[in-house]
Scaffold this motif. Structure first.
Motif, PDB file in Angstrom:
ATOM      1  N   TRP A  46       0.798  -1.230   0.000  1.00 22.13           N
ATOM      2  CA  TRP A  46       0.000   0.000   0.000  1.00 22.13           C
ATOM      3  C   TRP A  46       0.826   1.273   0.000  1.00 22.13           C
ATOM      4  CZ3 TRP A  46      -3.511  -1.525   4.818  1.00 22.13           C
ATOM      5  CH2 TRP A  46      -3.914  -2.874   4.680  1.00 22.13           C
ATOM      6  N   GLY A 105       3.993   4.896   9.805  1.00 24.70           N
ATOM      7  CA  GLY A 105       2.588   5.105  10.118  1.00 24.70           C
ATOM      8  C   GLY A 105       2.315   4.887  11.600  1.00 24.70           C
ATOM      9  N   SER A 106       2.900   3.827  12.150  1.00 21.59           N
ATOM     10  CA  SER A 106       2.682   3.543  13.575  1.00 21.59           C
ATOM     11  C   SER A 106       3.148   4.702  14.453  1.00 21.59           C
ATOM     12  CB  SER A 106       3.441   2.274  13.985  1.00 21.59           C
ATOM     13  OG  SER A 106       3.016   1.177  13.220  1.00 21.59           O
ATOM     14  N   TYR A 137      -7.285  -0.753  12.238  1.00 20.00           N
ATOM     15  CA  TYR A 137      -5.854  -1.043  12.320  1.00 20.00           C
ATOM     16  C   TYR A 137      -5.104   0.290  12.277  1.00 20.00           C
ATOM     17  CZ  TYR A 137      -1.157  -2.585  11.222  1.00 20.00           C
ATOM     18  OH  TYR A 137       0.207  -2.787  11.256  1.00 20.00           O
ATOM     19  N   HIS A 138      -4.181   0.481  13.228  1.00 22.57           N
ATOM     20  CA  HIS A 138      -3.430   1.735  13.247  1.00 22.57           C
ATOM     21  C   HIS A 138      -1.935   1.514  13.393  1.00 22.57           C
ATOM     22  CE1 HIS A 138      -7.057   4.164  13.276  1.00 22.57           C
ATOM     23  NE2 HIS A 138      -7.547   3.409  14.237  1.00 22.57           N
ATOM     24  N   GLU A 196      -9.948   5.448  10.699  1.00 22.72           N
ATOM     25  CA  GLU A 196      -9.459   5.358   9.329  1.00 22.72           C
ATOM     26  C   GLU A 196     -10.614   5.892   8.470  1.00 22.72           C
ATOM     27  OE1 GLU A 196      -8.628   0.967  10.360  1.00 22.72           O
ATOM     28  OE2 GLU A 196      -7.535   1.254   8.475  1.00 22.72           O
ATOM     29  N   ASP A 230      -6.604   8.897  10.700  1.00 25.20           N
ATOM     30  CA  ASP A 230      -5.430   8.119  10.310  1.00 25.20           C
ATOM     31  C   ASP A 230      -5.522   7.873   8.807  1.00 25.20           C
ATOM     32  OD1 ASP A 230      -3.557   6.226   9.671  1.00 25.20           O
ATOM     33  OD2 ASP A 230      -4.083   4.810  11.253  1.00 25.20           O
ATOM     34  N   MET A 233      -3.080   4.916   5.177  1.00 24.30           N
ATOM     35  CA  MET A 233      -3.351   4.160   3.956  1.00 24.30           C
ATOM     36  C   MET A 233      -4.165   4.970   2.956  1.00 24.30           C
ATOM     37  SD  MET A 233      -5.533   0.739   3.126  1.00 24.30           S
ATOM     38  CE  MET A 233      -7.056   1.594   2.846  1.00 24.30           C
ATOM     39  N   LYS A 259       3.048   6.059   4.400  1.00 27.22           N
ATOM     40  CA  LYS A 259       2.954   5.261   3.161  1.00 27.22           C
ATOM     41  C   LYS A 259       3.230   6.086   1.880  1.00 27.22           C
ATOM     42  CE  LYS A 259       0.721   1.272   5.061  1.00 27.22           C
ATOM     43  NZ  LYS A 259      -0.371   0.987   5.938  1.00 27.22           N
TER      44      LYS A 259
END
Ligand code: PLP
Length: 415
Positions: A46, A105-106, A137-138, A196, A230, A233, A259
């Motif tokens: 991604w 990203g984290s 998901y993060h 997200e 977030d 992605m 990303k």
């Protein structure tokens, strides 16, 4: 060949699956030393937006390496970071005026959470509870896992994960339940709600409407709960617009990007924040400082790559490429329509997904590894999420490669 000491991510080495050695990449494809070609149908997890080794990004990296490689970012600065921050403020929703750099990203999510908690603490009204969306998901650090869905991925660490308030996913027809649950949770004065926007990636490419996103943002605004988007992605065109928030016409209080920030060439992340959040930390009191840093914060080479990405967005027909990929996805997805083993076809911008009907659904079913192996044999880099198959290629992919991807999917579900 001797045994490799490399420990790969999300890889069960005990299953002995082959791990191809890749030598180079170009556009939408990766190649091994023998010239064998795979279509990178998931943009190398991604991240790759325009295509692998985009000449402009590669040149920017080369040029930057001639001047400045790395610089401590506490108390010092450099032009690649300054110009990048200025332009990010210009292209993101108006109230976002401050840019904090990190490297994944984290970490951008960890920074967002710390900014939110720091805001409440520094204005003298400490709040600690974080609201999250079901199936989210993060990231994979402890804090990022805490705000993500619990499951097989984080079971061993569960006792260390902090408690959060989960809002149900706004599936079509059940949006009101989500909004009601959020409204109720906001009355208990949480610090922030992290989402997200428009699509949950690792949770299985679950899509919800822009109206719901806008309404959720509105509820948080009315209750004074910080809204964290977030876009790690969803950012950089994946959902059809540059940012997913743009489709809902909303501005978050905090926004995470990574990303595609460098076009997918080199790690970099930013967390953008409003004046109010910055002001809460702005003081002559050193105790109110935002105490966060990564060694490579705002690495100049990574910033140069990101500046080249922004130049590509300004000067190349990126929006047209995204629109044409979205059209190709729609046409190809239609080929799967009548298949009895495929359900829940869905698409958002450049992302298409479908669920495979199987008795043994779920991430640990052996369906995914079997499919991955099959795809690898037929020249495709595809990596289903449990029984969810998705296609998310770089924007430069052509019609012939798109057809090969969907040919492969049709073949795979027959075996
Ligand atoms: C990938 C992802 C992250 C984590 O990013 P890393 O760079 O892998 O740490 C965080 N949030 C979302 C929505 C993601 O898709």
């Amino acid at each position: 060949m001797s045994l490799s000491p490399v420990w790969h991510p999300f890889t069960q080495h005990g299953l002995g699956e082959p791990i191809p050695l890749i030598e180079r990449a170009q556009g939408a494809a990766i190649y091994d030393a023998d010239g064998r070609r795979w279509i990178d149908a998931i943009s190398s997890w991604w991240v790759v937006t325009h295509g692998h080794c985009h000449p402009r990004i590669m040149a920017a990296i080369r040029e930057q390496t001639e001047r400045l490689d790395q610089l401590i970012f506490a108390g010092w600065t450099h032009e690649p970071a300054e110009s990048l921050a200025r332009e990010l403020v210009d292209i993101t929703p108006e109230p976002l005026t401050r840019v904090f750099f990190s490297d994944s990203g984290s970490t951008s999510v960890e920074v967002a959470l710390k900014m939110a908690l720091g805001y409440w603490s520094n204005i003298g009204r400490p709040r600690h509870r974080i609201l999250v969306m079901e199936h989210s998901y993060h990231g994979d650090t402890i804090g990022a896992m805490s705000v993500g869905a619990r499951g097989v991925f984080n079971k061993p660490y569960e006792p260390l994960l902090f408690d959060v308030g989960a809002i149900p996913f706004p599936a079509e027809g059940r949006e009101q339940q989500t909004l009601d649950a959020l409204e109720a949770a906001c009355r208990e004065k949480p610090a922030a709600f992290i989402v997200e926007p428009l699509i949950l990636g690792a949770g299985g490419m679950l899509i919800y409407s822009a109206e719901t996103l806008a309404e959720m943002r509105g509820i948080c605004a009315r209750h004074g709960v910080l809204f964290i988007a977030d876009e790690v992605m969803t950012g950089w065109g994946r959902t059809g617009t540059r940012f997913a928030c743009d489709q809902a016409g909303i501005a978050p209080d905090i926004m995470c990007l990574s990303k595609g920030l460098t076009g997918g060439a080199i790690p970099l992340a930013v967390t953008l924040a409003t004046d109010a959040i910055f002001e809460a930390h702005y003081s002559t009191d050193r105790a109110k400082t935002f105490y966060h840093s990564s060694s490579y914060t705002a690495n100049p080479i990574a910033c140069a790559a990101a500046n080249a990405n922004l130049a590509i967005w300004r000067e190349e027909p990126v929006a047209e490429r995204i629109a044409s990929l979205a059209t190709m996805q729609e046409q190809q997805l239609a080929r799967l329509a009548a298949h009895p083993r495929l359900t829940s076809q869905r698409q958002l911008g450049t992302i298409a997904a479908v669920d495979i009907v199987a008795d043994d659904a779920g991430y640990l079913s052996d369906l995914a590894p079997r499919l991955i192996a099959f795809f690898r044999e037929c020249g495709l880099l595809l990596r289903p999420l449990g029984n969810t198959l998705y296609v998310m290629p770089p924007y430069c992919i052509d019609e012939a490669d798109m057809t090969l991807i969907y040919d492969g999917i049709l073949d795979a579900i027959e075996v």
